[in-house]
Design an enzyme around this catalytic site. Structure first.
Site, mmCIF file in Angstrom:
data_model
loop_
_atom_site.group_PDB
_atom_site.id
_atom_site.type_symbol
_atom_site.label_atom_id
_atom_site.label_comp_id
_atom_site.label_asym_id
_atom_site.label_seq_id
_atom_site.Cartn_x
_atom_site.Cartn_y
_atom_site.Cartn_z
ATOM 1 N N ASP A 57 -1.636 10.035 -2.170
ATOM 2 C CA ASP A 57 -2.405 9.106 -1.326
ATOM 3 C C ASP A 57 -3.267 9.957 -0.394
ATOM 4 O O ASP A 57 -2.801 10.435 0.630
ATOM 5 C CB ASP A 57 -1.431 8.227 -0.525
ATOM 6 C CG ASP A 57 -2.150 7.386 0.542
ATOM 7 O OD1 ASP A 57 -3.399 7.384 0.574
ATOM 8 O OD2 ASP A 57 -1.443 6.730 1.343
ATOM 9 N N LYS B 36 -12.128 5.826 5.622
ATOM 10 C CA LYS B 36 -12.126 7.020 6.486
ATOM 11 C C LYS B 36 -13.294 7.930 6.129
ATOM 12 O O LYS B 36 -14.191 8.144 6.940
ATOM 13 C CB LYS B 36 -10.811 7.807 6.375
ATOM 14 C CG LYS B 36 -9.627 7.172 7.097
ATOM 15 C CD LYS B 36 -8.919 6.168 6.287
ATOM 16 C CE LYS B 36 -7.487 5.894 6.662
ATOM 17 N NZ LYS B 36 -7.251 5.067 7.822
ATOM 18 N N TRP C 272 3.039 6.599 6.357
ATOM 19 C CA TRP C 272 2.435 6.014 5.149
ATOM 20 C C TRP C 272 3.300 6.264 3.925
ATOM 21 O O TRP C 272 3.408 5.405 3.053
ATOM 22 C CB TRP C 272 0.998 6.494 4.969
ATOM 23 C CG TRP C 272 0.132 5.902 6.034
ATOM 24 C CD1 TRP C 272 -0.457 6.558 7.069
ATOM 25 C CD2 TRP C 272 -0.183 4.501 6.209
ATOM 26 N NE1 TRP C 272 -1.133 5.663 7.877
ATOM 27 C CE2 TRP C 272 -0.984 4.408 7.379
ATOM 28 C CE3 TRP C 272 0.132 3.339 5.509
ATOM 29 C CZ2 TRP C 272 -1.461 3.180 7.850
ATOM 30 C CZ3 TRP C 272 -0.354 2.120 5.976
ATOM 31 C CH2 TRP C 272 -1.141 2.053 7.131
HETATM 32 C C1 LIG Z 1 -2.744 7.736 4.450
HETATM 33 C C2 LIG Z 1 -2.922 6.245 4.455
HETATM 34 N N1 LIG Z 1 -2.394 5.523 3.440
HETATM 35 C C3 LIG Z 1 -2.519 4.186 3.406
HETATM 36 C C4 LIG Z 1 -3.205 3.497 4.367
HETATM 37 C C5 LIG Z 1 -3.299 1.985 4.268
HETATM 38 O O1 LIG Z 1 -4.575 1.597 3.945
HETATM 39 P P1 LIG Z 1 -4.938 0.033 3.827
HETATM 40 O O2 LIG Z 1 -4.702 -0.563 5.178
HETATM 41 O O3 LIG Z 1 -6.386 0.039 3.472
HETATM 42 O O4 LIG Z 1 -4.068 -0.542 2.778
HETATM 43 C C6 LIG Z 1 -3.779 4.190 5.430
HETATM 44 C C7 LIG Z 1 -4.506 3.459 6.479
HETATM 45 O O5 LIG Z 1 -4.792 3.919 7.557
HETATM 46 C C8 LIG Z 1 -3.638 5.598 5.467
HETATM 47 O O6 LIG Z 1 -4.154 6.302 6.473
#
Ligand SMILES: Cc1ncc(COP(=O)(O)O)c(C=O)c1O
Length: 355
Positions: free
Chosen positions: A168, A192, A101
């Site tokens: 994040d 989550k 991520w």
């Molecule tokens: C730590 C983290 N950041 C970002 C995201 C991306 O989220 P989204 O698909 O809602 O943009 C996720 C999705 O699983 C995540 O676990």
């Protein structure tokens, strides 16, 4: 029959929350309609929104110099929108990368500002010591991903830095108490630990809202969202409502210290089972093992299909690991009960014995 839900996200929600939303579906608080059928300008909805913010502020002891925003777009949208709001094109955003991520976050930011990799764990089984981070002296911010959902790597502390830390926390916000004042921005997609996908919580310090490094359309401008109580346009009202129910549920559970104790109990049981099995393996350095996402592999990937098939027969769902990592992953967010984890470890022991 309800399953034992180990999905990485969208993920399990507390049963009490689902039952309450079901009971209120046809007639929310005597209005004769569902909460998702009324205007976000309705006095009752405005009260709901304020109450949800107040509960979140109380749970996290959010200081008064931070705004709480309820926004649209997943964390991915904000990978781009955060740099837009707090850094000029010639400024640098530092990124500490501990998994997939963080990699995605820097890629999006690099379309808008200068980016610099302050640290990259590369194998994503650890968090590089903060003393080794190669920080840009005048960085506009330092971005971290305190829980890497795919790799199961969690950063439990952040160092004191000159630049504001942008975190994040999509997959670990509300899983334990944190000191909000250590961060400039905390953001988390809801799917989550907060509610359904489609809504995102952001906690942002006032001086970052005031930065305004470039002209932006209002809809991309966090300060405009803050001025309008996150109702610049129609917000995801149903997600906001569920988030409020989840915050109330967390408060009834005893708050975030109580959740941390439960999450420790669940994750230690699972890691102990893996480590003592001589069969399953989790590659992450022990101090950085995530309490939310527990990846593990079997001795041979050819066993995965049988493991998953047997698990499904026991009602154990969502265990297939992410395609980048393979193997299995058990996501054990706040709403996943100790009972579900106990059923999982019983199954894991049984499977290892007969394999
Ligand atoms: C730590 C983290 N950041 C970002 C995201 C991306 O989220 P989204 O698909 O809602 O943009 C996720 C999705 O699983 C995540 O676990």
């Amino acid at each position: 029959m309800r399953i034992h839900n180990f999905s990485a996200g969208p993920a399990a929600l507390p049963e009490e929350v689902l039952l309450q939303s079901q009971a209120e579906q046809m007639d929310w608080q005597g209005v004769g309609a569902s909460v998702m059928e009324i205007s976000h300008r309705d006095k009752k909805f405005v009260e709901l929104a304020a109450a949800a913010e107040a509960s979140l502020r109380a749970l996290l002891s959010v200081p008064t110099n931070y705004q709480v925003l309820f926004l649209q777009g997943g964390a991915t949208t904000h990978f781009a929108q955060i740099p837009m709001n707090i850094a000029a094109p010639e400024q640098t955003g530092d990124y500490v990368i501990t998994g997939a991520w963080g990699q995605k976050a820097i890629k999006e930011a690099s379309t808008l500002i200068k980016t610099h990799v302050a640290a990259d764990a590369k194998k994503y089984v650890t968090v590089p010591e903060s003393s080794s981070w190669n920080l840009t002296p005048d960085a506009a911010f330092v971005h971290v991903t305190p829980n890497e959902t795919i790799h199961g790597v969690e950063m439990f502390d952040v160092p004191k830095l000159t630049a504001p830390i942008v975190a994040d926390m999509s997959s670990n916000l509300l899983s334990r108490p944190i000191d909000v004042s250590q961060y400039g921005i905390i953001y988390a997609g809801a799917q989550k630990n907060i509610g359904p996908s489609g809504i995102l919580v952001m906690i942002i310090r006032d001086d970052l809202l005031a930065r305004q490094p470039r002209k932006l359309p209002a809809i991309f401008n966090y300060a405009k969202h803050a001025e309008n109580g996150s109702m610049l346009n129609t917000p995801p009202t149903y997600g906001w409502y569920i988030a409020g129910l989840v915050f109330d549920w967390l408060t009834k559970q005893g708050g975030l210290a109580a959740m941390e104790a439960k999450n420790l109990a669940k994750s230690s049981l699972l890691y102990r089972t893996i480590d003592e099995s001589g069969f399953y393996k989790n590659p992450v350095d022990v101090p950085y093992r995530s309490r939310m996402n527990v990846p593990f592999v079997l001795p041979d990937a050819s066993m995965d299909a049988a493991f998953l098939k047997g698990a499904e027969a026991e009602g154990l769902m969502g265990l297939k690991g992410h395609r980048d990592v393979g193997g299995m992953r058990a996501s054990i967010y706040n709403a996943v009960t100790l009972k579900s984890v106990e059923v999982l470890v019983d199954y894991m022991k049984h499977f290892a014995k007969q394999a």
